[in-house]
Scaffold this active site. Structure first.
Site, PDB file in Angstrom:
ATOM      1  N   ARG A 208       0.848  -1.186   0.000  1.00  0.00           N
ATOM      2  CA  ARG A 208       0.000   0.000   0.000  1.00  0.00           C
ATOM      3  C   ARG A 208       0.888   1.241   0.000  1.00  0.00           C
ATOM      4  O   ARG A 208       1.929   1.281   0.643  1.00  0.00           O
ATOM      5  CB  ARG A 208      -0.908   0.028   1.242  1.00  0.00           C
ATOM      6  CG  ARG A 208      -2.111  -0.912   1.176  1.00  0.00           C
ATOM      7  CD  ARG A 208      -3.126  -0.422   0.144  1.00  0.00           C
ATOM      8  NE  ARG A 208      -4.345  -1.230   0.137  1.00  0.00           N
ATOM      9  CZ  ARG A 208      -4.552  -2.266  -0.643  1.00  0.00           C
ATOM     10  NH1 ARG A 208      -3.592  -2.663  -1.468  1.00  0.00           N
ATOM     11  NH2 ARG A 208      -5.707  -2.914  -0.612  1.00  0.00           N
ATOM     12  N   GLU A 237      -1.973   8.243  -4.261  1.00  0.00           N
ATOM     13  CA  GLU A 237      -2.602   7.587  -5.402  1.00  0.00           C
ATOM     14  C   GLU A 237      -4.060   8.049  -5.544  1.00  0.00           C
ATOM     15  O   GLU A 237      -4.783   8.123  -4.558  1.00  0.00           O
ATOM     16  CB  GLU A 237      -2.545   6.086  -5.116  1.00  0.00           C
ATOM     17  CG  GLU A 237      -2.780   5.166  -6.261  1.00  0.00           C
ATOM     18  CD  GLU A 237      -2.575   3.716  -5.829  1.00  0.00           C
ATOM     19  OE1 GLU A 237      -3.547   2.957  -5.898  1.00  0.00           O
ATOM     20  OE2 GLU A 237      -1.463   3.364  -5.392  1.00  0.00           O
ATOM     21  N   HIS A 254      -0.335   0.436  -9.508  1.00  0.00           N
ATOM     22  CA  HIS A 254      -1.071  -0.403  -8.560  1.00  0.00           C
ATOM     23  C   HIS A 254      -1.733  -1.590  -9.273  1.00  0.00           C
ATOM     24  O   HIS A 254      -2.934  -1.848  -9.145  1.00  0.00           O
ATOM     25  CB  HIS A 254      -2.139   0.420  -7.825  1.00  0.00           C
ATOM     26  CG  HIS A 254      -2.595  -0.198  -6.544  1.00  0.00           C
ATOM     27  ND1 HIS A 254      -3.128   0.529  -5.498  1.00  0.00           N
ATOM     28  CD2 HIS A 254      -2.618  -1.493  -6.125  1.00  0.00           C
ATOM     29  CE1 HIS A 254      -3.452  -0.275  -4.502  1.00  0.00           C
ATOM     30  NE2 HIS A 254      -3.153  -1.517  -4.872  1.00  0.00           N
ATOM     31  N   GLY A 257      -1.351  -6.983  -8.262  1.00  0.00           N
ATOM     32  CA  GLY A 257      -2.302  -8.067  -8.046  1.00  0.00           C
ATOM     33  C   GLY A 257      -3.294  -8.255  -9.173  1.00  0.00           C
ATOM     34  O   GLY A 257      -4.290  -8.978  -9.018  1.00  0.00           O
ATOM     35  N   TYR A 258      -3.044  -7.631 -10.323  1.00  0.00           N
ATOM     36  CA  TYR A 258      -3.990  -7.709 -11.433  1.00  0.00           C
ATOM     37  C   TYR A 258      -3.659  -8.886 -12.350  1.00  0.00           C
ATOM     38  O   TYR A 258      -2.692  -8.855 -13.093  1.00  0.00           O
ATOM     39  CB  TYR A 258      -3.952  -6.413 -12.252  1.00  0.00           C
ATOM     40  CG  TYR A 258      -4.824  -5.315 -11.719  1.00  0.00           C
ATOM     41  CD1 TYR A 258      -5.119  -5.226 -10.361  1.00  0.00           C
ATOM     42  CD2 TYR A 258      -5.356  -4.347 -12.557  1.00  0.00           C
ATOM     43  CE1 TYR A 258      -5.918  -4.215  -9.872  1.00  0.00           C
ATOM     44  CE2 TYR A 258      -6.158  -3.324 -12.074  1.00  0.00           C
ATOM     45  CZ  TYR A 258      -6.432  -3.265 -10.730  1.00  0.00           C
ATOM     46  OH  TYR A 258      -7.229  -2.257 -10.236  1.00  0.00           O
TER      47      TYR A 258
END
Length: 371
Positions: A208, A237, A254, A257-258
């Site tokens: 994060r 962000e 970010h 995790g995609y």
């Protein structure tokens, strides 16, 4: 019939929502939707629910599920006081995040120190994502230590190394939630005090924004105490610091995790919890993701070329850097997250057998040979 309001960008939500529901999709860019008829709300990290942003939850709203591992966009205590049950997709993207970290480390070593060892890696935060990182590092025979005092406090069988042991590693990778208060606050966990007098080969934050003090990180990079850093998350962000991004070895919006698998997992996890909460007879919805064979041309490959054909990390990096100086960079940052196709995780990919034999790193990542 259960009335569900859901973020339109929750992946495959229409396929995965239990059939005994009435689904209303909303655009999060328009703010929090009208929930006066909703029994449940399904959202993503872009929607922040606190006493300030969500002062009067309707009494009919009983369930909120977030399609993310983290919940720092929700004021859990406030929402639970309002009688709302919360659910998350904790662990949904653990494998995808671990692949991002391992991919980053491999690309970094290929460019910066191809003839040297990786050194020791300190994994800070050893929940599901951190554990998946440890598993991949172990597959590669990389020396790593695990630092997670709150987990050690909860689980007698888990042993956390000391703060000094983890700070003495060559590489640090972060996998903690963002906590601003409590005994284990993680806000600016890596700050000037911890960086002063130390040197690092590489620092990675795929957890994060705010876990690392970005300005201190950049300062010690410029002064030469940090050889390189990789950031997927940012303090303000989507209004990321372009100067910090400019100095990064890899900078992405970010998306660690995609992946196809992670996004399906996320939506499925919250939908399954919704079905359980409302006692929906249909139960969990099954959804299968097929494997995919990559058609790689018969050209001369090196490891970097191969990895970047299978993982779009450097494409995201270039796209993020292209946003520097743009007045609409916040909107474009969100677009990068929402509009790019999701990648397939390594174990679902197949390539020619001779390439796997030439580059055993791909086999360790889980890539398989075509039949």
């Amino acid at each position: 019939m259960i009335h569900v309001s859901a973020d339109q960008n929750l992946y495959k939500i229409e396929e995965l929502i239990p059939p005994q529901t009435e689904l209303n999709l909303y655009n999060p860019s328009d703010g929090i939707p009208d929930l006066n008829q909703a029994d449940a709300l399904l959202l993503r990290t872009v929607t922040h629910l606190t006493a300030d942003t969500f002062p009067n939850p309707p009494k009919n709203l009983r369930f909120i599920g977030t399609g993310s591992s983290g919940t720092d966009h929700l004021d859990n205590e406030y929402l639970e006081e309002k009688g709302i049950t919360l659910a998350s997709a904790n662990g949904c993207n653990a494998r995808a995040v671990a692949e991002y970290v391992m991919t980053s480390i491999l690309l970094w070593r290929e460019k910066e120190q191809p003839d040297e060892s990786f050194g020791s890696v300190g994994v800070i935060g050893v929940g599901k994502a951190g554990s998946a990182v440890v598993e991949l590092l172990t597959n590669f025979g990389i020396d790593c230590v695990q630092y997670d005092p709150p987990r050690a406090e909860r689980e007698p069988d888990f042993s956390s190394v000391s703060l000094q042991e983890v700070l003495n590693c060559d590489i640090l990778t972060f996998h903690v939630p963002l906590n601003r208060k409590g005994n284990y606050s993680t806000f600016h966990w890596l700050d000037e005090e911890k960086l002063k007098g130390r040197s690092y080969k590489l620092i990675i934050n795929a957890a994060r924004g705010g876990v690392i003090n970005e300005l201190a990180l950049m300062k010690y990079y410029v002064e030469g105490d940090i050889q390189d850093y990789i950031l997927d998350v940012w303090e303000d962000e989507p209004d990321f610091n372009t100067e910090v991004a400019k100095h990064a070895f890899i900078a992405t919006p970010h998306i660690a995790g995609y992946s196809e698998q992670a996004k399906v997992n996320a939506t499925k996890l919250v939908c399954d919890q919704l079905a359980k909460f409302f006692n929906l007879a249909s139960g969990p919805v099954h959804y299968e993701i097929p494997e995919r064979a990559e058609d790689l041309a018969h050209i001369q490959y090196d490891l970097t070329k191969l990895i970047t054909r299978l993982h779009p990390i450097l494409g995201y990096d270039k796209a993020l850097r292209d946003l520097s100086g743009r007045p609409d960079k916040k909107v474009l940052f969100r677009n990068l997250r929402n509009e790019w196709p999701y990648r397939f995780e390594y174990p679902s990919l197949k390539i020619r057998k001779e390439l796997l034999e030439e580059f055993p790193e791909l086999k360790k990542l889980g890539v398989k040979a075509t039949d």
